[in-house]
Write a protein that holds these residues in place. Structure first.
Motif, PDB file in Angstrom:
ATOM      1  N   VAL A  65       0.893  -1.198   0.066  1.00 44.49           N
ATOM      2  CA  VAL A  65       0.083  -0.121  -0.019  1.00 44.49           C
ATOM      3  C   VAL A  65       0.980   1.257   0.074  1.00 44.49           C
ATOM      4  N   MET A 253      -9.560   0.816   4.194  1.00 44.12           N
ATOM      5  CA  MET A 253      -8.467   1.679   3.579  1.00 44.12           C
ATOM      6  C   MET A 253      -8.788   2.563   2.323  1.00 44.12           C
ATOM      7  N   THR A 313      -0.904  -4.873   3.073  1.00 44.78           N
ATOM      8  CA  THR A 313      -1.203  -3.741   3.920  1.00 44.78           C
ATOM      9  C   THR A 313       0.354  -3.788   5.015  1.00 44.78           C
ATOM     10  N   ASP A 315      -0.577  -3.835   8.298  1.00 51.35           N
ATOM     11  CA  ASP A 315      -1.057  -4.300   9.337  1.00 51.35           C
ATOM     12  C   ASP A 315      -0.938  -5.812   9.620  1.00 51.35           C
TER      13      ASP A 315
END
Length: 361
Positions: A65, A253, A313, A315
């Motif tokens: 990302v 997102m 991501t 995360d």
């Protein structure tokens, strides 16, 4: 394939069937972006062996990302871009720029409607927005926060902004809102940290009864954890102080706007039919097994105007269940563990930098 998956009731498709259907659509999007985005083509040639067709969704090429903060990636001509979305960021930080055309915007709206109807019902409800109306002053260059508020407003009516321009409470507006709805169901939306800091704390003692409310919220958990408020505390405090029972966190997102993973009653997050999640080992980048922690990858059939259909991501998460979710939900149940510390997902950026003279396609 997007429309076929959208037509099915949310969370009703078993994982194996879902993956088969997603694969066809993701391969088609990979081919589309390969043909129409030079930077994406460079990545596929440089890292993924110049292939655009794959046998399983875990093999679909993914982009970090962070790449969207460094390069403007688009798969449609400039004249077809109808809106530019930007991610949130502090002063001095690069922000993602997501270029959206009419087709992608239409998919985003349909996708969001499908997900929200699962918890809000088929009719639009009066809507209390935990924000200020000034959040989307310029619709041509929309921030993630402004786009989130504006996007959600389509699914409510009789909108009331609970905060003034300086983010102080607008008690008069909120009092009038509750007087008007007169104990009927209503929809509440806000970003998590604002819901807590600007509503929970500042409206205490006003005697508001939120028992007929449905709260949908997301984002800002880092600020919440700093105040020792996790998801459990957040939910419990709202139940105790405001009698609010229906609370739904979601994961999403700006780089894949429209694809939201709504929280179930078990506290896990569920990707809708037209999206999915893969957990990858941060050392090998191989897919993790059920229950193993790793980096979250998200795939979606929505992005047509930019190559955001498969994203790695920053995360961490874990898949806790498959086809065994609360209320009979099918598919994967995701638990978020937090952000990767000092994430530096390199590789794709280096390929672009070496292959293109400009950040512009």
């Amino acid at each position: 394939m997007f429309n076929e998956l959208l037509a099915a009731p949310p969370y009703t498709i078993r994982q194996s069937e879902k993956e088969d259907k997603l694969l066809s659509g993701l391969n088609a999007l990979t081919e589309h972006h390969y043909k129409h985005c030079q930077s994406y083509q460079n990545i596929i040639k440089g890292i993924w062996g110049d292939r655009t067709t794959y046998q399983c969704i875990e093999d679909i090429p993914y982009l970090p990302v962070s790449l969207f903060k460094l390069h403007q990636l688009q798969s449609v001509p400039d004249e077809e871009v109808s809106i530019t979305l930007t991610s949130s960021g502090t002063t001095g930080q690069n922000v993602s720029k997501i270029l959206v055309n009419k087709e992608t915007s239409s998919r985003q709206q349909k996708a969001l409607a499908s997900s929200l109807k699962h918890v809000l019902g088929p009719k639009r409800l009066p809507m209390l927005i935990i924000d200020t109306a000034d959040v989307f002053k310029n619709p041509a260059m929309m921030s993630a926060r402004g786009a989130g508020v504006l996007g959600m407003m389509r699914y409510g009516r009789d909108h009331c902004f609970s905060l003034k321009s300086d983010l102080s409470p607008d008690f008069d507006a909120v009092d009038a809102f509750f007087e008007k709805i007169d104990g009927k169901p209503f929809f509440i939306f806000g970003f998590t940290f604002m819901v807590w800091l600007n509503f929970f704390e500042k409206f205490l003692g006003r005697g508001y009864d939120l028992s007929q409310g449905i709260l949908i919220h997301s984002g800002g958990w880092k600020k919440m954890i700093e105040q020792s408020v996790d998801n459990f505390v957040f939910r419990q405090k709202f139940r105790d102080q405001y009698s609010l029972q229906k609370i739904y966190n979601f994961y999403g997102m700006v780089e894949q706007i429209g694809s939201i993973f709504l929280e179930g009653e078990d506290g896990f997050l569920y990707p809708p039919n037209f999206t999915d999640v893969i957990i990858r080992n941060p050392k090998t980048w191989e897919p993790c097994k059920l229950g193993e922690e790793g980096v979250i990858q998200v795939v979606s059939l929505i992005p047509e105007s930019y190559p955001g259909h498969s994203l790695l991501t920053e995360d961490l998460g874990v898949i806790e269940l498959i086809n065994d979710g609360t209320d009979g939900r099918m598919g994967k149940a995701l638990r978020i563990l937090g952000r990767i510390k000092k994430a530096e997902l390199r590789g794709c950026s280096d390929v672009i930098a070496a292959s293109t003279p400009s950040n512009r396609d």
